[in-house]
Design an enzyme around this catalytic site. Structure first.
Site, PDB file in Angstrom:
ATOM      1  N   CYS A   8     -29.930   2.676 -16.366  1.00 31.50           N
ATOM      2  CA  CYS A   8     -29.532   4.047 -16.037  1.00 31.50           C
ATOM      3  C   CYS A   8     -30.048   4.351 -14.630  1.00 31.50           C
ATOM      4  CB  CYS A   8     -30.165   5.032 -17.030  1.00 31.50           C
ATOM      5  SG  CYS A   8     -30.157   6.719 -16.417  1.00 31.50           S
ATOM      6  N   CYS A  13     -32.086  10.761 -20.142  1.00 33.19           N
ATOM      7  CA  CYS A  13     -30.961  11.704 -19.935  1.00 33.19           C
ATOM      8  C   CYS A  13     -30.591  12.386 -21.241  1.00 33.19           C
ATOM      9  CB  CYS A  13     -29.703  10.984 -19.464  1.00 33.19           C
ATOM     10  SG  CYS A  13     -29.822  10.118 -17.917  1.00 33.19           S
ATOM     11  N   LYS A  41     -39.989  13.157 -12.546  1.00 32.83           N
ATOM     12  CA  LYS A  41     -41.172  12.832 -13.352  1.00 32.83           C
ATOM     13  C   LYS A  41     -41.140  11.373 -13.791  1.00 32.83           C
ATOM     14  CE  LYS A  41     -38.547  15.498 -16.547  1.00 32.83           C
ATOM     15  NZ  LYS A  41     -38.133  16.829 -16.771  1.00 32.83           N
ATOM     16  N   LYS A  60     -35.180  10.064  -5.342  1.00 36.05           N
ATOM     17  CA  LYS A  60     -35.164  11.352  -6.035  1.00 36.05           C
ATOM     18  C   LYS A  60     -36.565  11.677  -6.546  1.00 36.05           C
ATOM     19  CE  LYS A  60     -33.279  13.929  -9.902  1.00 36.05           C
ATOM     20  NZ  LYS A  60     -32.740  13.901 -11.238  1.00 36.05           N
ATOM     21  N   HIS A  95     -32.907   7.045 -14.367  1.00 37.12           N
ATOM     22  CA  HIS A  95     -34.237   6.782 -14.910  1.00 37.12           C
ATOM     23  C   HIS A  95     -34.738   5.363 -14.691  1.00 37.12           C
ATOM     24  CE1 HIS A  95     -32.979  10.474 -16.948  1.00 37.12           C
ATOM     25  NE2 HIS A  95     -34.246  10.783 -16.789  1.00 37.12           N
ATOM     26  N   HIS A 109     -37.368  21.636 -10.335  1.00 36.10           N
ATOM     27  CA  HIS A 109     -36.975  22.751 -11.204  1.00 36.10           C
ATOM     28  C   HIS A 109     -37.121  24.070 -10.442  1.00 36.10           C
ATOM     29  CE1 HIS A 109     -39.125  19.866 -14.085  1.00 36.10           C
ATOM     30  NE2 HIS A 109     -37.846  19.702 -14.341  1.00 36.10           N
ATOM     31  N   CYS A 123     -29.406   6.661 -23.260  1.00 33.56           N
ATOM     32  CA  CYS A 123     -30.578   6.788 -22.373  1.00 33.56           C
ATOM     33  C   CYS A 123     -31.387   7.980 -22.861  1.00 33.56           C
ATOM     34  CB  CYS A 123     -30.169   6.998 -20.923  1.00 33.56           C
ATOM     35  SG  CYS A 123     -31.596   7.434 -19.903  1.00 33.56           S
ATOM     36  N   HIS A 155     -41.954  20.981 -11.923  1.00 34.45           N
ATOM     37  CA  HIS A 155     -42.193  20.477 -10.574  1.00 34.45           C
ATOM     38  C   HIS A 155     -41.265  21.239  -9.624  1.00 34.45           C
ATOM     39  CE1 HIS A 155     -38.498  18.128 -10.787  1.00 34.45           C
ATOM     40  NE2 HIS A 155     -38.925  17.488 -11.874  1.00 34.45           N
TER      41      HIS A 155
HETATM   42  N1  MSP Z   1     -32.519  20.048 -20.301  1.00 33.25           N
HETATM   43  C1  MSP Z   1     -31.521  19.572 -19.436  1.00 33.25           C
HETATM   44  C2  MSP Z   1     -30.598  20.695 -19.006  1.00 33.25           C
HETATM   45  C3  MSP Z   1     -29.925  21.438 -20.117  1.00 33.25           C
HETATM   46  S1  MSP Z   1     -28.987  22.780 -19.537  1.00 33.25           S
HETATM   47  C4  MSP Z   1     -28.095  23.253 -20.837  1.00 33.25           C
HETATM   48  C5  MSP Z   1     -32.166  18.953 -18.196  1.00 33.25           C
HETATM   49  N2  MSP Z   1     -33.419  19.314 -17.935  1.00 33.25           N
HETATM   50  S2  MSP Z   1     -34.285  18.807 -16.664  1.00 33.25           S
HETATM   51  O1  MSP Z   1     -35.619  19.287 -16.897  1.00 33.25           O
HETATM   52  O2  MSP Z   1     -34.141  17.419 -16.458  1.00 33.25           O
HETATM   53  O3  MSP Z   1     -33.712  19.594 -15.442  1.00 33.25           O
HETATM   54  C6  MSP Z   1     -32.712  19.087 -14.607  1.00 33.25           C
HETATM   55  C7  MSP Z   1     -32.505  20.081 -13.491  1.00 33.25           C
HETATM   56  O4  MSP Z   1     -33.758  20.302 -12.795  1.00 33.25           O
HETATM   57  C8  MSP Z   1     -31.568  19.633 -12.368  1.00 33.25           C
HETATM   58  O5  MSP Z   1     -30.207  19.817 -12.681  1.00 33.25           O
HETATM   59  C9  MSP Z   1     -32.043  20.511 -11.247  1.00 33.25           C
HETATM   60  O6  MSP Z   1     -31.627  21.824 -11.477  1.00 33.25           O
HETATM   61  C10 MSP Z   1     -33.554  20.441 -11.406  1.00 33.25           C
HETATM   62  N3  MSP Z   1     -34.125  19.268 -10.726  1.00 33.25           N
HETATM   63  C11 MSP Z   1     -34.864  18.288 -11.310  1.00 33.25           C
HETATM   64  N4  MSP Z   1     -35.245  17.395 -10.355  1.00 33.25           N
HETATM   65  C12 MSP Z   1     -34.760  17.765  -9.171  1.00 33.25           C
HETATM   66  C13 MSP Z   1     -34.817  17.219  -7.858  1.00 33.25           C
HETATM   67  N5  MSP Z   1     -35.487  16.133  -7.569  1.00 33.25           N
HETATM   68  N6  MSP Z   1     -34.148  17.868  -6.884  1.00 33.25           N
HETATM   69  C14 MSP Z   1     -33.426  19.009  -7.143  1.00 33.25           C
HETATM   70  N7  MSP Z   1     -33.348  19.526  -8.368  1.00 33.25           N
HETATM   71  C15 MSP Z   1     -34.030  18.957  -9.398  1.00 33.25           C
HETATM   72  O7  MSP Z   1     -31.498  18.212 -17.506  1.00 33.25           O
END
Ligand code: MSP
Length: 529
Positions: A143, A129, A313, A310, A146, A21, A126, A18
Site C-alpha cells: 500500500c 487505510c 504517523k 508524506k 502505509h 490533521h 490494508c 498531528h
Molecule cells: N478516519 C478517516 C476519515 C473518515 S471521514 C468520514 C481518516 N482519518 S485520518 O486520521 O487518517 O485523517 C486523514 C486526514 O487527515 C486527511 O484526509 C487530511 O485531512 C489529514 N492529514 C493527515 N495527514 C496529513 C498530511 N501529511 N498532510 C495533509 N493532511 C493530512 O482517514
C-alpha cells in the site's frame, strides 16, 4: 444570507493529533469563521473516527479497553482544537450512542432496500487505510500510503451494491452536481470511474468486534468507513430513517433546532488526497441509497511533506500542533500551517521554513507595522486618532490608502475565500496591505514628516490606522486573537467591533478621530534560533 455547512474528516484515534490533521481543521475553521463573519448561518462539524480493527489493535497494544483508549485520544483531539481556537459547532465521536443507533438504522434501511446483501469477500485489506485494495492500488505489492503489504482476507460478510450507483454518480460528478476541486482531482476521479468503474464492496466484518453490530445479524459489525461516513449526517442529529431531531450535545445551539433540515447537504467537505476516492464513490453512493441529497462540494488539499515524504504517523515523522504552539503561539501556528502550503498543493515543511515565515510576515511584517504606526500616534499625536482624511494620493505604489482601493481589496479577499483560496486571501492581507503600508511609510519617510509637518503627517496616519482596522477584520478568520489585539491597540472594543454589521464595518472611515490608541506588547515577539 445563506447557510454554510462545512465538515472535516473525522480523524482516527489510533494516535494523537498531528499538524496534518491540524492543517485541514484550521483551514475549515478559517472558512467557517469567514462565513459567520459574512452573516451566513454556519455549522462546522468535526470529530473522531473510533471503531475498526486498527484502533482495536492499538488499544490492545496499549493494554487498554477500546473505549478507554479512544476516550483518551478523542480528548486529546478536542483539547488541541480548543487550544487552537477551532470554532466547531459539534465534535462528533463515532462511539456516541446517537451515532451508533443511527448507523444501525441506516444500514438496516439499505439492507431492506436490497442494497446490502450477504456475500463473501476475498482479497486484500490494508489495515492502515481500513480499505480493501486491488492489485492496481498497490506499488510493488505494498500500500503506497502505509508502505505495508496488505493482509489477505477471505471472510463471509455483507456487501454493498456500490456498482449499482456508478453511472448516476459519474453523471453527477461530470455535471458538477457533486463538485470536486481542484480540477486535477476531479479529473482523476472521473478517469477512475471510466477506467475501473465501481465494484460492490464488503460492508461488514465478521472478526472485528470493535464496531457497530448489524441489527439483522449481530455476528457482524459495520465496515468502519460505512460507520464513519454517516457522522456527516448524525453530526446534525439525523437519526437514521424518518425522525430528524437535534443532537443532545450540540454545544452552541439551542434545543429544538432542526439542524438536519436547516443544514443538509454539506456545502463543503474538506479533506486530503488520501481519502478522496472513498468520499467520491462509497459515500455519495450511500446517500443515493438512503435517498438523500449529495454534498455540494469536496475540496481536496495536498500533503505536508517532510524531506519529500508524506508526514504521517506510519512513517513516524509527525509534528504535534503543541510543538508549534510552544514555539510560535496559537495564531502564528494557524498562519504557518496555512500560508507556506497553499491549499491544493503538496508542501515540504520544516522548522527553518516556519521560522522564516514567522520572521518575514509576522514579527517583521504585521507585528512591526502595528507597533510602528501606533508608536508614532503615541509620540506625535498624544495617542489620539487624527482627523479623517480620504483624499490621500499615493501615486507611487497605487492608491491603497484611499477608500476605493480598500473596497477593491475587500472584493478580492471575499472572492478568494468563497473560492476556497486561503492563500489568495492571506496574500491580500500580507502582500497587498501590510507590504504596501510599509512601503508607504518608507516612501514618505513618515517618521520625519510627523516631526516636520504634523498636519501633513496626520493625513497619512489616519489612512494607516484605518487600514489597520481593515487588516484586523480580514485577519479575524485566520488569527482571531491577533485581530482582537489590533483592534485593542486602535482603541476599539473587539466584541463591539465584531457585533457590528459586517457590510458597514468594512466601509472606509470606521475609525473615529479622537479615539485613544493603546500601545500593546509586540504581537509577534522575536523567537530564538
Ligand atoms: N478516519 C478517516 C476519515 C473518515 S471521514 C468520514 C481518516 N482519518 S485520518 O486520521 O487518517 O485523517 C486523514 C486526514 O487527515 C486527511 O484526509 C487530511 O485531512 C489529514 N492529514 C493527515 N495527514 C496529513 C498530511 N501529511 N498532510 C495533509 N493532511 C493530512 O482517514
Amino acid at each position: 444570507m445563506s447557510k454554510f455547512f462545512i465538515t472535516t474528516p473525522i480523524y482516527y484515534v489510533n494516535a494523537e493529533p498531528h499538524i496534518g490533521h491540524t492543517y485541514t481543521t484550521v483551514g475549515a475553521d478559517v472558512l467557517a469563521r469567514f462565513h459567520r463573519m459574512c452573516g451566513d448561518t454556519t455549522f462546522f462539524l468535526t470529530g473522531t473516527d473510533e471503531h475498526g480493527a486498527n484502533i482495536e489493535a492499538r488499544a490492545r497494544q496499549a493494554g487498554k479497553k477500546s473505549l478507554e483508549f479512544t476516550d483518551e485520544i478523542a480528548a486529546k483531539f478536542q483539547f488541541a482544537w480548543d487550544e487552537l481556537n477551532i470554532s466547531f459547532d459539534r465534535f462528533i465521536r463515532t462511539t456516541e450512542q446517537d451515532h451508533t443507533k443511527a448507523v444501525a438504522k441506516a444500514l438496516e434501511e439499505m439492507y431492506k432496500k436490497g442494497d446490502i446483501y450477504k456475500g463473501k469477500y476475498e482479497g486484500m485489506y490494508c489495515r492502515g487505510c481500513e480499505q480493501y485494495k486491488s492489485e492496481r492500488d498497490l506499488v510493488k505489492g505494498k500500500c503506497p500510503e502505509h508502505n505495508t503489504v496488505p493482509e489477505k482476507m477471505s471472510e463471509d460478510c455483507y456487501m454493498f451494491k456500490l456498482s449499482k450507483y456508478g453511472p448516476e454518480l459519474l453523471n453527477k460528478i461530470k455535471k458538477g452536481e457533486l463538485e470536486i476541486m481542484p480540477a486535477e482531482r476531479r479529473n482523476e476521479i472521473i478517469s477512475f470511474y471510466e477506467k475501473d468503474g465501481l465494484n460492490d464492496i464488503a460492508f461488514s466484518r465478521k472478526n472485528v468486534k470493535w464496531g457497530i453490530p448489524l441489527p439483522w445479524d449481530k455476528t457482524q459489525t459495520a465496515y468502519v468507513w460505512a460507520d464513519a461516513f454517516l457522522n456527516y449526517l448524525t453530526g446534525l442529529g439525523w437519526e437514521g430513517a424518518g425522525k430528524k431531531t437535534p443532537p443532545q450535545s450540540s454545544p452552541k445551539r439551542g434545543e429544538g433546532d432542526n439542524l438536519f433540515r436547516d443544514f443538509w447537504p454539506p456545502d463543503l467537505q474538506l479533506m486530503s488526497k488520501d481519502i478522496l476516492r472513498v468520499h467520491a464513490t462509497i459515500w455519495p453512493a450511500m446517500l443515493l441509497s438512503l435517498g438523500l441529497p449529495l454534498p455540494k462540494k469536496i475540496f481536496v488539499h495536498g500533503y505536508f511533506l517532510i524531506g519529500g515524504k508524506k508526514m504521517s504517523k506510519t512513517i513516524g515523522n509527525v509534528i504535534a500542533p503543541q510543538e508549534m504552539i510552544k514555539r510560535y503561539g496559537v495564531d502564528a501556528t494557524r498562519f504557518l500551517l496555512l500560508y507556506p502550503t497553499p491549499f491544493g498543493n503538496d508542501g515540504d515543511i520544516s522548522w527553518e521554513k516556519f521560522d522564516n515565515f514567522y520572521k518575514a510576515y509576522l514579527a517583521n511584517g504585521i507585528g512591526n507595522l502595528v507597533s510602528r504606526i501606533v508608536s508614532l500616534v503615541d509620540k506625535y499625536y498624544q495617542g489620539r486618532v487624527p482627523e479623517r482624511y480620504d483624499d490621500l494620493t499615493d501615486y507611487k505604489y497605487k492608491s491603497v490608502l484611499i477608500k476605493n482601493s480598500i473596497k477593491k481589496d475587500w472584493d478580492e479577499y471575499m472572492k478568494y475565500l468563497k473560492d476556497i483560496s486561503i492563500f489568495g486571501a492571506l496574500s491580500i492581507i500580507f502582500t497587498e496591505l501590510v507590504n504596501h503600508c510599509d512601503h508607504h511609510i518608507s516612501h514618505y519617510e513618515l517618521w520625519k514628516l510627523v516631526n516636520n509637518n504634523k498636519e501633513e503627517g496626520a493625513k497619512h496616519i489616519y489612512g494607516l490606522l484605518e487600514i489597520l482596522r481593515h487588516i484586523a477584520w480580514m485577519l479575524w478568520p485566520f488569527m482571531p486573537e491577533t485581530a482582537e489585539k489590533i483592534w485593542q491597540q486602535l482603541g476599539l472594543d473587539a466584541s463591539k467591533e465584531l457585533a457590528k454589521d459586517f457590510k458597514e464595518a468594512i466601509k472606509w472611515g470606521g475609525l473615529k478621530p479622537g479615539n485613544k490608541v493603546k500601545k500593546g506588547e509586540a504581537l509577534f515577539p522575536r523567537i530564538d534560533n
